[in-house]
Write a protein that holds these residues in place. Structure first.
Motif, mmCIF file in Angstrom:
data_model
loop_
_atom_site.group_PDB
_atom_site.id
_atom_site.type_symbol
_atom_site.label_atom_id
_atom_site.label_comp_id
_atom_site.label_asym_id
_atom_site.label_seq_id
_atom_site.Cartn_x
_atom_site.Cartn_y
_atom_site.Cartn_z
ATOM 1 N N SER A 217 -13.406 11.184 -0.944
ATOM 2 C CA SER A 217 -14.485 10.429 -1.593
ATOM 3 C C SER A 217 -14.823 11.010 -2.960
ATOM 4 O O SER A 217 -15.101 10.262 -3.916
ATOM 5 N N MET A 218 -14.804 12.338 -3.072
ATOM 6 C CA MET A 218 -15.072 12.974 -4.362
ATOM 7 C C MET A 218 -14.043 12.551 -5.404
ATOM 8 O O MET A 218 -14.383 12.240 -6.553
ATOM 9 N N ILE A 219 -12.778 12.542 -5.016
ATOM 10 C CA ILE A 219 -11.715 12.189 -5.956
ATOM 11 C C ILE A 219 -11.823 10.723 -6.354
ATOM 12 O O ILE A 219 -11.683 10.366 -7.532
ATOM 13 N N GLU A 220 -12.103 9.863 -5.395
ATOM 14 C CA GLU A 220 -12.269 8.444 -5.703
ATOM 15 C C GLU A 220 -13.456 8.195 -6.623
ATOM 16 O O GLU A 220 -13.423 7.302 -7.476
ATOM 17 N N GLY A 221 -14.501 9.002 -6.456
ATOM 18 C CA GLY A 221 -15.704 8.805 -7.244
ATOM 19 C C GLY A 221 -15.612 9.323 -8.663
ATOM 20 O O GLY A 221 -16.541 9.139 -9.455
ATOM 21 N N GLY A 222 -14.519 9.974 -8.985
ATOM 22 C CA GLY A 222 -14.334 10.520 -10.330
ATOM 23 C C GLY A 222 -13.982 11.990 -10.257
ATOM 24 O O GLY A 222 -14.863 12.839 -10.120
ATOM 25 N N CYS A 223 -12.702 12.281 -10.337
ATOM 26 C CA CYS A 223 -12.215 13.654 -10.195
ATOM 27 C C CYS A 223 -12.414 14.395 -11.518
ATOM 28 O O CYS A 223 -11.816 14.047 -12.536
ATOM 29 N N SER A 224 -13.251 15.422 -11.505
ATOM 30 C CA SER A 224 -13.508 16.180 -12.729
ATOM 31 C C SER A 224 -12.265 16.959 -13.145
ATOM 32 O O SER A 224 -11.365 17.221 -12.338
ATOM 33 N N ASP A 225 -12.224 17.347 -14.402
ATOM 34 C CA ASP A 225 -11.094 18.140 -14.890
ATOM 35 C C ASP A 225 -10.991 19.467 -14.143
ATOM 36 O O ASP A 225 -9.887 19.931 -13.837
ATOM 37 N N ASP A 226 -12.141 20.090 -13.855
ATOM 38 C CA ASP A 226 -12.120 21.371 -13.148
ATOM 39 C C ASP A 226 -11.570 21.210 -11.736
ATOM 40 O O ASP A 226 -10.760 22.035 -11.278
ATOM 41 N N LEU A 227 -12.004 20.175 -11.037
ATOM 42 C CA LEU A 227 -11.511 19.945 -9.680
ATOM 43 C C LEU A 227 -10.023 19.637 -9.698
ATOM 44 O O LEU A 227 -9.250 20.185 -8.896
ATOM 45 N N ARG A 228 -9.604 18.789 -10.615
ATOM 46 C CA ARG A 228 -8.187 18.445 -10.695
ATOM 47 C C ARG A 228 -7.346 19.690 -11.003
ATOM 48 O O ARG A 228 -6.305 19.926 -10.391
ATOM 49 N N GLY A 229 -7.816 20.494 -11.954
ATOM 50 C CA GLY A 229 -7.077 21.700 -12.307
ATOM 51 C C GLY A 229 -6.959 22.662 -11.143
ATOM 52 O O GLY A 229 -5.895 23.248 -10.906
ATOM 53 N N HIS A 230 -8.051 22.838 -10.414
ATOM 54 C CA HIS A 230 -8.025 23.726 -9.244
ATOM 55 C C HIS A 230 -7.018 23.234 -8.211
ATOM 56 O O HIS A 230 -6.259 24.033 -7.634
ATOM 57 N N LEU A 231 -6.990 21.942 -7.980
ATOM 58 C CA LEU A 231 -6.083 21.390 -6.977
ATOM 59 C C LEU A 231 -4.625 21.508 -7.402
ATOM 60 O O LEU A 231 -3.780 21.980 -6.635
ATOM 61 N N ILE A 232 -4.305 21.101 -8.617
ATOM 62 C CA ILE A 232 -2.889 21.016 -8.997
ATOM 63 C C ILE A 232 -2.290 22.365 -9.368
ATOM 64 O O ILE A 232 -1.077 22.565 -9.241
ATOM 65 N N HIS A 233 -3.131 23.305 -9.811
ATOM 66 C CA HIS A 233 -2.599 24.612 -10.196
ATOM 67 C C HIS A 233 -2.616 25.619 -9.051
ATOM 68 O O HIS A 233 -1.854 26.589 -9.075
ATOM 69 N N PHE A 234 -3.479 25.396 -8.064
ATOM 70 C CA PHE A 234 -3.568 26.386 -6.988
ATOM 71 C C PHE A 234 -3.631 25.779 -5.592
ATOM 72 O O PHE A 234 -2.737 25.992 -4.776
ATOM 73 N N ALA A 235 -4.688 25.040 -5.285
ATOM 74 C CA ALA A 235 -4.978 24.696 -3.890
ATOM 75 C C ALA A 235 -3.860 23.902 -3.226
ATOM 76 O O ALA A 235 -3.484 24.185 -2.079
ATOM 77 N N VAL A 236 -3.326 22.904 -3.911
ATOM 78 C CA VAL A 236 -2.257 22.103 -3.315
ATOM 79 C C VAL A 236 -0.993 22.942 -3.152
ATOM 80 O O VAL A 236 -0.334 22.907 -2.099
ATOM 81 N N ARG A 237 -0.658 23.706 -4.167
ATOM 82 C CA ARG A 237 0.575 24.500 -4.116
ATOM 83 C C ARG A 237 0.550 25.495 -2.963
ATOM 84 O O ARG A 237 1.493 25.576 -2.168
ATOM 85 N N VAL A 238 -0.533 26.269 -2.875
ATOM 86 C CA VAL A 238 -0.569 27.286 -1.829
ATOM 87 C C VAL A 238 -0.793 26.653 -0.460
ATOM 88 O O VAL A 238 -0.261 27.131 0.548
ATOM 89 N N GLY A 239 -1.553 25.559 -0.405
ATOM 90 C CA GLY A 239 -1.785 24.908 0.878
ATOM 91 C C GLY A 239 -0.510 24.358 1.489
ATOM 92 O O GLY A 239 -0.247 24.538 2.690
ATOM 93 N N ALA A 240 0.293 23.685 0.676
ATOM 94 C CA ALA A 240 1.554 23.144 1.182
ATOM 95 C C ALA A 240 2.514 24.261 1.573
ATOM 96 O O ALA A 240 3.215 24.174 2.596
ATOM 97 N N ARG A 241 2.545 25.326 0.781
ATOM 98 C CA ARG A 241 3.432 26.461 1.087
ATOM 99 C C ARG A 241 3.028 27.118 2.403
ATOM 100 O O ARG A 241 3.872 27.432 3.250
ATOM 101 N N ARG A 242 1.735 27.355 2.581
ATOM 102 C CA ARG A 242 1.280 28.004 3.811
ATOM 103 C C ARG A 242 1.664 27.195 5.047
ATOM 104 O O ARG A 242 2.118 27.753 6.056
ATOM 105 N N LEU A 243 1.466 25.898 4.983
ATOM 106 C CA LEU A 243 1.742 25.074 6.154
ATOM 107 C C LEU A 243 3.232 24.884 6.384
ATOM 108 O O LEU A 243 3.677 24.768 7.532
ATOM 109 N N THR A 244 4.011 24.869 5.314
ATOM 110 C CA THR A 244 5.463 24.857 5.487
ATOM 111 C C THR A 244 5.910 26.107 6.229
ATOM 112 O O THR A 244 6.708 26.045 7.177
#
Length: 312
Positions: A220-247
């Motif tokens: 819902s947060m992303i749909e409502g308008g993803c801020s630059d800070d949130l997007r940067g956190h996700l694409i530079h860190f959270a998504v990368r490490v999250g996918a790696r950990r679960l793999t």
């Protein structure tokens, strides 16, 4: 889709630092990461900052249990002042490299683009120190890097990190028993189950939500308008490490015949990894839809692990 283990770069700073300290007897980094329980959950800290790790978890919350599962111990030192910390570090280095962290990554100016605090935690291995600076193995991809002493001490103060204590280091790593890697994975399952259940959180800022609720709230947060800070956190860190950990978690679970749980973890890894492109290019509705598919996988994984608890 058949599960394919991942081999490559990624933000695995503390797992890589542990592997360096444990040397030839170290388990693989995927087993080290698994043993910290990091793959088992999702949280939205304070209701705003997403991490694909357990509700109420921090890296420090998983370290001692991970070392115990691997058959190792270490000594933790925390200092109250810069002068004492530096003296303790110099003394410890007489016996070999020192594991240091958390530090504020934004002060590590040997990393391109770093010029001030970004509230990002990091771990590294210090090799030597003198009046000019430190030499370190930085698992962000910088072996034998140097850093001026003032910058290092400012980073080590960790003022902008929301967990842990300033000037923390680990030394005296000792192997107290030999544990085969599959047994490390098995020994780590009870802790993984506790974290995934959200029943024993240790670090829960007000407004924090976890697992299914966190995934839907983030959508819902992303749909409502993803801020630059949130997007940067996700694409530079959270998504990368999250996918790696679960793999890696899927690989570990498959090794100990937890086929159903491994399949769910692999599905989670695929979903989280699939967030990267739409978030980078701004296809936010697509990212939100992926997160809504991710949400129900957390109770499914919990049910699977509860159903096989004690049978692995």
């Amino acid at each position: 889709m058949k599960h394919i283990p991942y081999v490559g770069s990624g933000p695995y700073c503390y797992a890589n630092s542990f592997a360096m300290m444990l040397g030839a007897d170290a388990p693989s980094t995927l087993a080290i990461e698994f043993a910290t329980s990091s793959p088992f959950g999702m949280q939205l800290l304070g209701g705003t900052l997403p991490f694909f790790d357990p509700y109420g978890w921090t890296p420090e919350a998983g370290f001692d249990a991970a070392l115990d599962a691997m058959g190792w111990t270490s000594a933790v030192t925390k200092s109250n002042s810069e002068e004492d910390a530096l003296a303790q570090l110099k003394l410890a280095l007489f016996d070999g490299p020192v594991w240091v962290g958390p530090v504020e990554m934004g002060h590590l100016r040997h990393q391109p683009g770093m010029s001030g605090p970004i509230a990002a935690d990091h771990y590294l291995v210090v090799l030597s120190v003198d009046d000019e600076g430190v030499r370190m193995h930085d698992p962000q991809g910088h072996p034998f890097s140097t850093l001026p002493l003032d910058d290092f001490l400012t980073a080590w103060r960790a003022e902008t990190i929301d967990y842990g204590d300033p000037y923390t280091m680990r030394t005296d790593f000792r192997r107290v028993r030999v544990v085969q890697e599959d047994d490390v994975i098995r020994a780590s399952l009870p802790a993984a189950l506790r974290w995934l259940s959200m029943k024993h959180p240790q670090h829960v800022p007000e407004g924090t939500v976890g697992n299914d609720e966190a995934a839907h709230r983030l959508a819902s947060m992303i749909e409502g308008g993803c801020s630059d800070d949130l997007r940067g956190h996700l694409i530079h860190f959270a998504v990368r490490v999250g996918a790696r950990r679960l793999t890696d978690a899927a690989t570990c679970l498959a090794r100990i015949d937890q086929a159903d749980a491994a399949g769910i973890a692999s599905e989670q890894a695929l979903l989280i990894g699939s967030l990267q492109f739409p978030l980078v290019v701004g296809r936010d509705a697509e990212a939100a839809a992926i997160l809504r598919k991710l949400g129900p996988t957390y109770p499914r994984l919990l049910s699977s692990l509860e159903g096989t608890s004690g049978k692995s």
